[in-house]
Enzyme design. Structure first.
Site, PDB file in Angstrom:
ATOM      1  N   ARG A  16       0.804  -1.215   0.000  1.00 49.91           N
ATOM      2  CA  ARG A  16       0.000   0.000   0.000  1.00 49.91           C
ATOM      3  C   ARG A  16       0.846   1.279   0.000  1.00 49.91           C
ATOM      4  O   ARG A  16       0.344   2.368  -0.223  1.00 49.91           O
ATOM      5  CB  ARG A  16      -0.959  -0.022   1.219  1.00 49.91           C
ATOM      6  CG  ARG A  16      -2.059  -1.056   1.083  1.00 49.91           C
ATOM      7  CD  ARG A  16      -2.775  -1.311   2.408  1.00 49.91           C
ATOM      8  NE  ARG A  16      -2.054  -2.240   3.266  1.00 49.91           N
ATOM      9  CZ  ARG A  16      -2.472  -2.643   4.463  1.00 49.91           C
ATOM     10  NH1 ARG A  16      -3.601  -2.174   4.958  1.00 49.91           N
ATOM     11  NH2 ARG A  16      -1.759  -3.495   5.185  1.00 49.91           N
ATOM     12  N   GLY A  81       0.973 -14.122   6.099  1.00 44.52           N
ATOM     13  CA  GLY A  81       0.200 -13.543   7.201  1.00 44.52           C
ATOM     14  C   GLY A  81       1.005 -13.404   8.480  1.00 44.52           C
ATOM     15  O   GLY A  81       2.080 -13.986   8.626  1.00 44.52           O
ATOM     16  N   GLY A 143      -7.806  -4.038  12.802  1.00 37.51           N
ATOM     17  CA  GLY A 143      -8.564  -5.146  13.367  1.00 37.51           C
ATOM     18  C   GLY A 143      -9.393  -4.626  14.536  1.00 37.51           C
ATOM     19  O   GLY A 143      -8.905  -3.843  15.343  1.00 37.51           O
ATOM     20  N   ARG A 337      30.356  20.952   2.561  1.00 41.64           N
ATOM     21  CA  ARG A 337      30.120  19.582   2.075  1.00 41.64           C
ATOM     22  C   ARG A 337      30.869  18.577   2.947  1.00 41.64           C
ATOM     23  O   ARG A 337      31.758  18.955   3.716  1.00 41.64           O
ATOM     24  CB  ARG A 337      30.520  19.504   0.607  1.00 41.64           C
ATOM     25  CG  ARG A 337      29.531  20.299  -0.273  1.00 41.64           C
ATOM     26  CD  ARG A 337      30.050  20.486  -1.679  1.00 41.64           C
ATOM     27  NE  ARG A 337      30.441  19.222  -2.271  1.00 41.64           N
ATOM     28  CZ  ARG A 337      31.233  19.136  -3.335  1.00 41.64           C
ATOM     29  NH1 ARG A 337      31.721  20.224  -3.904  1.00 41.64           N
ATOM     30  NH2 ARG A 337      31.548  17.961  -3.835  1.00 41.64           N
ATOM     31  N   LYS A 355      34.743  21.755   0.602  1.00 38.29           N
ATOM     32  CA  LYS A 355      34.598  20.303   0.470  1.00 38.29           C
ATOM     33  C   LYS A 355      35.852  19.650   1.015  1.00 38.29           C
ATOM     34  O   LYS A 355      36.949  20.014   0.600  1.00 38.29           O
ATOM     35  CB  LYS A 355      34.400  19.915  -0.996  1.00 38.29           C
ATOM     36  CG  LYS A 355      34.065  18.442  -1.161  1.00 38.29           C
ATOM     37  CD  LYS A 355      34.651  17.805  -2.392  1.00 38.29           C
ATOM     38  CE  LYS A 355      36.093  17.473  -2.223  1.00 38.29           C
ATOM     39  NZ  LYS A 355      36.701  16.742  -3.320  1.00 38.29           N
ATOM     40  N   ASN A 390      41.117  22.208  -7.507  1.00 35.46           N
ATOM     41  CA  ASN A 390      41.601  20.924  -6.967  1.00 35.46           C
ATOM     42  C   ASN A 390      41.505  19.780  -7.974  1.00 35.46           C
ATOM     43  O   ASN A 390      41.974  18.691  -7.718  1.00 35.46           O
ATOM     44  CB  ASN A 390      40.808  20.566  -5.703  1.00 35.46           C
ATOM     45  CG  ASN A 390      39.331  20.402  -5.984  1.00 35.46           C
ATOM     46  OD1 ASN A 390      38.782  21.039  -6.887  1.00 35.46           O
ATOM     47  ND2 ASN A 390      38.688  19.546  -5.221  1.00 35.46           N
ATOM     48  N   TYR A 391      40.902  20.025  -9.129  1.00 32.31           N
ATOM     49  CA  TYR A 391      40.586  18.919 -10.035  1.00 32.31           C
ATOM     50  C   TYR A 391      41.214  19.192 -11.397  1.00 32.31           C
ATOM     51  O   TYR A 391      40.991  20.252 -11.994  1.00 32.31           O
ATOM     52  CB  TYR A 391      39.051  18.842 -10.152  1.00 32.31           C
ATOM     53  CG  TYR A 391      38.522  17.690 -10.972  1.00 32.31           C
ATOM     54  CD1 TYR A 391      38.999  16.394 -10.775  1.00 32.31           C
ATOM     55  CD2 TYR A 391      37.523  17.891 -11.925  1.00 32.31           C
ATOM     56  CE1 TYR A 391      38.498  15.343 -11.517  1.00 32.31           C
ATOM     57  CE2 TYR A 391      37.015  16.838 -12.666  1.00 32.31           C
ATOM     58  CZ  TYR A 391      37.511  15.554 -12.460  1.00 32.31           C
ATOM     59  OH  TYR A 391      37.008  14.510 -13.191  1.00 32.31           O
ATOM     60  N   ALA A 427      46.365  40.132  -5.446  1.00 32.54           N
ATOM     61  CA  ALA A 427      45.059  39.927  -6.063  1.00 32.54           C
ATOM     62  C   ALA A 427      45.232  39.436  -7.497  1.00 32.54           C
ATOM     63  O   ALA A 427      46.129  39.872  -8.215  1.00 32.54           O
ATOM     64  CB  ALA A 427      44.279  41.236  -6.042  1.00 32.54           C
TER      65      ALA A 427
HETATM   66  C1  UD1 Z   1      -2.417  -5.737  11.432  1.00 35.61           C
HETATM   67  C2  UD1 Z   1      -3.405  -6.545  12.269  1.00 35.61           C
HETATM   68  C3  UD1 Z   1      -4.567  -5.644  12.664  1.00 35.61           C
HETATM   69  C4  UD1 Z   1      -4.044  -4.424  13.426  1.00 35.61           C
HETATM   70  C5  UD1 Z   1      -2.954  -3.692  12.627  1.00 35.61           C
HETATM   71  C6  UD1 Z   1      -2.268  -2.679  13.525  1.00 35.61           C
HETATM   72  C7  UD1 Z   1      -3.358  -8.929  11.628  1.00 35.61           C
HETATM   73  C8  UD1 Z   1      -4.023  -9.991  10.837  1.00 35.61           C
HETATM   74  N1  UD1 Z   1      -3.900  -7.713  11.531  1.00 35.61           N
HETATM   75  O1  UD1 Z   1      -3.051  -5.353  10.228  1.00 35.61           O
HETATM   76  O2  UD1 Z   1      -5.479  -6.356  13.509  1.00 35.61           O
HETATM   77  O3  UD1 Z   1      -5.113  -3.549  13.725  1.00 35.61           O
HETATM   78  O4  UD1 Z   1      -1.940  -4.604  12.168  1.00 35.61           O
HETATM   79  O5  UD1 Z   1      -1.326  -1.905  12.822  1.00 35.61           O
HETATM   80  O6  UD1 Z   1      -2.425  -9.200  12.337  1.00 35.61           O
HETATM   81  N2  UD1 Z   1       4.111  -9.057   8.178  1.00 35.61           N
HETATM   82  C9  UD1 Z   1       5.028 -10.066   7.993  1.00 35.61           C
HETATM   83  N3  UD1 Z   1       4.659 -11.170   7.302  1.00 35.61           N
HETATM   84  C10 UD1 Z   1       3.418 -11.350   6.812  1.00 35.61           C
HETATM   85  C11 UD1 Z   1       2.466 -10.318   7.012  1.00 35.61           C
HETATM   86  C12 UD1 Z   1       2.845  -9.185   7.704  1.00 35.61           C
HETATM   87  O7  UD1 Z   1       6.173  -9.960   8.437  1.00 35.61           O
HETATM   88  O8  UD1 Z   1       3.176 -12.400   6.209  1.00 35.61           O
HETATM   89  C13 UD1 Z   1       4.517  -7.859   8.916  1.00 35.61           C
HETATM   90  C14 UD1 Z   1       4.483  -6.600   8.062  1.00 35.61           C
HETATM   91  O9  UD1 Z   1       5.758  -6.355   7.469  1.00 35.61           O
HETATM   92  C15 UD1 Z   1       4.108  -5.511   9.067  1.00 35.61           C
HETATM   93  C16 UD1 Z   1       3.333  -6.266  10.147  1.00 35.61           C
HETATM   94  O10 UD1 Z   1       3.609  -7.641   9.966  1.00 35.61           O
HETATM   95  O11 UD1 Z   1       5.230  -4.907   9.642  1.00 35.61           O
HETATM   96  C17 UD1 Z   1       1.825  -6.036  10.082  1.00 35.61           C
HETATM   97  O12 UD1 Z   1       1.343  -6.383   8.789  1.00 35.61           O
HETATM   98  P1  UD1 Z   1       0.328  -5.462   8.007  1.00 35.61           P
HETATM   99  O13 UD1 Z   1       0.142  -6.028   6.664  1.00 35.61           O
HETATM  100  O14 UD1 Z   1       0.738  -4.049   8.105  1.00 35.61           O
HETATM  101  O15 UD1 Z   1      -1.012  -5.706   8.849  1.00 35.61           O
HETATM  102  P2  UD1 Z   1      -2.240  -4.717   8.968  1.00 35.61           P
HETATM  103  O16 UD1 Z   1      -3.110  -4.876   7.792  1.00 35.61           O
HETATM  104  O17 UD1 Z   1      -1.782  -3.351   9.293  1.00 35.61           O
HETATM  105 MG    MG Z   2       0.076  -2.443   9.275  1.00 32.81          MG
END
Ligand code: UD1
Ligand code: MG
Length: 456
Positions: A16, A81, A143, A337, A355, A390-391, A427
């Site tokens: 996103r 997930g 959530g 720099r 620099k 310098n260059y 100068a």
């Molecule tokens: C998640 C929560 C939601 C909560 C919100 C808070 C779940 C299912 N949902 O949603 O309830 O309100 O965060 O910010 O947990 N990530 C992984 N591997 C994966 C998926 C995600 O490492 O397979 C990591 C992402 O990089 C991120 C974090 O987990 O840093 C959360 O994932 P994200 O996709 O942002 O979840 P949300 O939709 O924000």
């Molecule tokens: Mg999130």
């Protein structure tokens, strides 16, 4: 023996954000989002596991300077997930008894005091599972916390799985959980992906724990801003604003005068001494340090630099990866720099670019000058319009100027070049050869004149 196992989820791409760079590497107040999250663990005696996947090498490189911490990495090669992400740390969970703290890598506004209190509350209440929540006026995207008539948490329902009634709930899941390691292990071996997104949700652990009669608690943060998760650029911009405001307040409390907080941008790791005055439209970035009583006039940018006491930086000046000594004046319209060192009581004036140049104590480069790869000795004065050439088209060369030298206006110093102490250029000289101490040169190309004004 560590008290706690902490797992940070940072494997996702962050679709996103619409970016080539993964989400947790984007910055807020000049620091990668994931680093803000990790900093909340400062002070906890914890082993830390980062779950990484997309751009994993870059994440590891970003965290390299936190090597004093017990940082470990596990890889989630397919992002199935948040529950699946935690499962990648199963070996660590297996070997740990006690609470496991889980944080999402995209929540940079959490305060370490809040995390500390949250973990304490989890331990003191002998809970099996504690979920950090917040009340949001606009809970869209998060959530939802579903509770029963006794106000007990019974499930977390993701926005995409929620019916109209559930969508109206304003209490949301922050993603911060403390879970007993046995319950977590049991859940990870039994979770499924039966939901709108076909993902293994960590949040399903609530219903699992309810079924097993586990003790579940919620902890609601007072300042709901703390749990803003960054999923979009809009949320990133919101977080940026909130964090910057907090940073400004910290410096005001510490005795810094900030004329207009709304137009002053200070990164989170910048250090500022008391009685510093900052005029509007300034950007203080990276690991900059500013010692007390320094004044920064309007419209400057100082990045990864050290500014000592009683310095005055005049308007429209840029200073990067450089050092400015006590009592020195820089600007207006100066450009330091990387690799420049201006020592104490110097003047680097208007339209001067340095620099990799050292300006020694008491030396002056008051106006209209380019100096690259040079050293300018104590009390030496560089006249207006001087160019350090310098260059040569292929390589960069050094110029070393001794103490108490007078460089006349519009001199061109062709490097490599050494100019001895007390020497002078008239100068308009074009200096192609080294000058001995005490000699005066003039002309194009410059020749040496003795004190009797005869050509040598
Ligand atoms: C998640 C929560 C939601 C909560 C919100 C808070 C779940 C299912 N949902 O949603 O309830 O309100 O965060 O910010 O947990 N990530 C992984 N591997 C994966 C998926 C995600 O490492 O397979 C990591 C992402 O990089 C991120 C974090 O987990 O840093 C959360 O994932 P994200 O996709 O942002 O979840 P949300 O939709 O924000
Ligand atoms: Mg999130």
């Amino acid at each position: 023996m560590v008290d706690l196992l902490s797992i940070i989820l940072a494997a996702g791409k962050g679709t996103r954000m619409k970016s080539d760079k993964i989400k947790v590497l984007h910055s807020v107040a000049g620091k990668a989002i994931i680093k803000h999250v990790l900093n909340t663990l400062d002070g906890l005696n914890s082993k830390i596991i980062n779950v990484i996947g997309h751009q994993k090498e870059k994440v590891q490189a970003e965290l390299e300077d936190l090597d004093k911490w017990d940082l470990n990495y596990v890889i989630q090669s397919e992002q199935l997930g948040t529950g699946h992400a935690v499962k990648q740390a199963a070996d660590y969970i297996e070997n740990h008894s006690g609470p496991v703290l889980i944080l999402y890598g995209d929540t940079p506004l959490l305060r370490k005091e809040t995390i500390l209190e949250f973990v304490k509350k989890h331990k003191n209440s002998n809970s099996d599972l504690t979920v950090m929540t917040a009340i949001f006026n606009d809970p869209a995207g998060y959530g939802r916390i579903v509770k029963n008539d006794q106000d007990q948490l019974i499930s977390i329902v993701e926005e995409k799985d929620a019916d109209q009634k559930t969508k109206k709930i304003k209490e949301i899941n922050s993603g911060v959980n403390c879970i007993d390691s046995r319950l977590l292990k049991d859940f990870l071996n039994n979770m499924d992906n039966d939901n709108a997104q076909g993902e293994f949700y960590l949040t399903d652990i609530i219903e699992f724990a309810v079924k097993k009669n586990k003790k579940i608690n919620t902890y609601t943060v007072q300042d709901s801003d703390e749990i803003i998760g960054i999923n979009t650029r809009k949320q990133q911009a919101e977080a940026e604003k909130i964090l910057r405001k907090r940073i400004i307040e910290k410096h005001l409390t510490n005795g810094v005068t900030i004329i207009d907080p709304d137009t002053t941008f200070i990164d989170s790791e910048v250090e500022i001494g008391s009685d510093v005055t900052i005029y509007p439209f300034n950007y203080l970035e990276g690991k900059t340090k500013i010692a007390k009583k320094t004044v920064i006039n309007q419209n400057c940018k100082v990045k990864d630099s050290v500014i000592e006491e009683n310095v005055e930086i005049l308007s429209n000046t840029i200073i990067k990866e450089s050092k400015v000594g006590a009592g020195t004046n820089v600007g207006p319209f100066a450009y330091l720099r990387p690799g420049s060192i201006v020592e104490e009581n110097c003047k680097v004036g208007d339209f001067v670019e340095l620099k990799k140049t050292t300006v020694k104590t008491g030396a002056k480069v008051p106006h209209l000058c380019y100096a690259g790869d040079a050293e300018i000795g104590e009390r030496t004065n560089i006249g207006a319009g001087t160019i350090f050439a310098n260059y040569d088209g292929n390589n960069k060369h050094q110029t070393k100027i001794g103490k108490d030298v007078f460089i006349g206006s519009d001199s061109i110093l062709i490097a490599p070049l050494k100019i001895g102490d007390n020497a002078k250029t008239a100068a308009g000289s074009v200096v192609t050869k080294d000058i001995n101490s005490g000699d005066t040169v003039m002309g194009v190309p410059a020749r040496v004149y003795t004190s009797e004004k005869q050509e040598k």
